[in-house]
Design a protein around this motif. Sequence first.
Motif, PDB file in Angstrom:
ATOM      1  N   LEU A  14       0.847  -1.202   0.000  1.00  0.00           N
ATOM      2  CA  LEU A  14       0.000   0.000   0.000  1.00  0.00           C
ATOM      3  C   LEU A  14       0.879   1.248   0.000  1.00  0.00           C
ATOM      4  CD1 LEU A  14      -2.832   1.298   0.256  1.00  0.00           C
ATOM      5  CD2 LEU A  14      -2.590   1.132   2.731  1.00  0.00           C
ATOM      6  N   GLN A  16       3.869   1.562  -1.096  1.00  0.00           N
ATOM      7  CA  GLN A  16       4.517   1.749  -2.399  1.00  0.00           C
ATOM      8  C   GLN A  16       3.535   2.317  -3.427  1.00  0.00           C
ATOM      9  OE1 GLN A  16       7.910   1.210  -2.955  1.00  0.00           O
ATOM     10  NE2 GLN A  16       7.386   2.358  -4.802  1.00  0.00           N
ATOM     11  N   ALA A  17       2.295   1.806  -3.411  1.00  0.00           N
ATOM     12  CA  ALA A  17       1.299   2.281  -4.380  1.00  0.00           C
ATOM     13  C   ALA A  17       0.990   3.758  -4.155  1.00  0.00           C
ATOM     14  CB  ALA A  17       0.019   1.451  -4.269  1.00  0.00           C
ATOM     15  N   ILE A  18       0.836   4.135  -2.868  1.00  0.00           N
ATOM     16  CA  ILE A  18       0.541   5.552  -2.572  1.00  0.00           C
ATOM     17  C   ILE A  18       1.740   6.425  -2.948  1.00  0.00           C
ATOM     18  CG2 ILE A  18      -0.078   7.213  -0.765  1.00  0.00           C
ATOM     19  CD1 ILE A  18      -1.438   4.972   0.746  1.00  0.00           C
ATOM     20  N   ASP A  20       4.003   5.840  -5.267  1.00  0.00           N
ATOM     21  CA  ASP A  20       4.060   5.980  -6.728  1.00  0.00           C
ATOM     22  C   ASP A  20       3.031   6.999  -7.203  1.00  0.00           C
ATOM     23  OD1 ASP A  20       6.008   4.092  -6.695  1.00  0.00           O
ATOM     24  OD2 ASP A  20       4.773   2.441  -7.454  1.00  0.00           O
TER      25      ASP A  20
END
Lengths: 119, 386
Positions: A14, A16-18, A20
């Motif tokens: 999560l 990493q996704a945020i 990015d």
Amino acid sequence: MKPWIFLIDDEADLLQAIRDFLEDEGFLVSTAANGEEAIKKLTPKNLPDLIILDMKMPIMDGRSFAKLFHEKYDNLSPIVLVSGDANAQKNAQSINANGWIEKPFKLDELLKKIKEFIT
Amino acid sequence: MTQLNSQHSSLRATYVEPYSFNLDEDDRYQSLVENLSIGIVVHEASTRILFANSTACKMLGLCKDVVEKSYASDPQWQFIEEDGSPMRLERFPVNQVITTKSRMPSLVIGIQHSEHKGTTWVFCDAYPVLDLNEQIFQIIVNFTDITERIYLEKELIKAKTAKSRFIDIAAHELKNPIASLSAQVELTMRRLTKGQAVDMKTMEKIQRQTNRVSKLVVSLLDVSRLEKNTIKLKKQKVDVVALLQDCIQDFQLSYPQSQVKLTYNETNQVIMELDQDRLFQVITNLLDNANKYSEQKPIVAALSYDSDKITISVSDRGQEIPAKIREEIFKPFIRGDDKLKSSTPGLGLGLFISRSIVELHGGKITQSRSRNHENIFSVELPRGQL
């Protein structure tokens, strides 16, 4: 200069996704997997424009981090609590967070919340 | 009853026989009253007890001779209200009847006796017997033992609270991977819309989170199946050493940072008749727990056996599990102490499921602390006949 956001969450994927997403949106992003790691990375001369904080984390949870952060740095960086708890709003108030957002959230909702603090 | 009450003094001295049609009428009444499962106490207007049947004496925790000399306010027992607070004297059934001169509404009372540790809960009813001048002559109090019902009600409330807390935990635990999935998918779609490439790493993350949701749902279904007793083992001949090696290999793929060592003395195969997938699930759960609580210190899995049984143990050097909760952690919806509960992911179902699977194999699972400060979870399985 890019606005600086500090993400604190033990959910690596999560985080990493945020990260990015926010970098795509033009923010400077730092991360920590728990409160202790985050506190170590912060100094009086090195405070972010916004902290996005998870509540439930190992080693040092969001509550302990917020308490320590406020003791050391008062309200120099606003804190938005991210919580999967049914009492997200209550939890945010109890740790003197400036805002809250409930998991799971849409990235646009997160961006909207961030823009309440960073114009 | 009136006849019985007026003859209370003679009743005390009478030996009670089981109800019999051979006895005379008074004795038959006495036998009937003594054999009732309802406690009956007859007070005179001064509240002195004239008569108490055996059931009443048992509930009050006193012998008949003592009860029948006592007053309602006797200090040898204490009445408590349903909420556990001491009952005030004016609330005592006999005193309520004296005050109102009428039947008291039914009341739940706890009786605490100095020699008894627990509380006897009774459902109490009381009414007056008036004389010709409409004055109170006697007060009849009867009570039914509802201790078991109260206990079951409390257990039910505890179970409901635990289930409700569990739903909160389950929702929370599902929200985390769903939040990750949602963010990953949304980010991927945004990038695809912009014509950017999607890498394999992103897809692996999506798969990992999907597996996590799937594991959580499987745990929930397992608990439901265990409660309904519908889990069926699919036993086959299994090499336990190879199974343990597979578990560790699989575990290390998920947690590359972890250090797990497998120790066993036997160089030959150890063949057992087991449900391979279910035992895999048990060992993986123990390794997962050791990893969660071991604070990144090495984990040791060990296999030993004798002619009757094999023992598989998983040890970690994490924080000691307090002795008082070593049994509790095997119950569903229970986690370690509050600190662990607030910071460690999971549903708190793994050990309950593991114990149930091991018991279905006729074995047992226990937890202990070694002298070397290790938490040891041991699975003992009977070797049986192959």
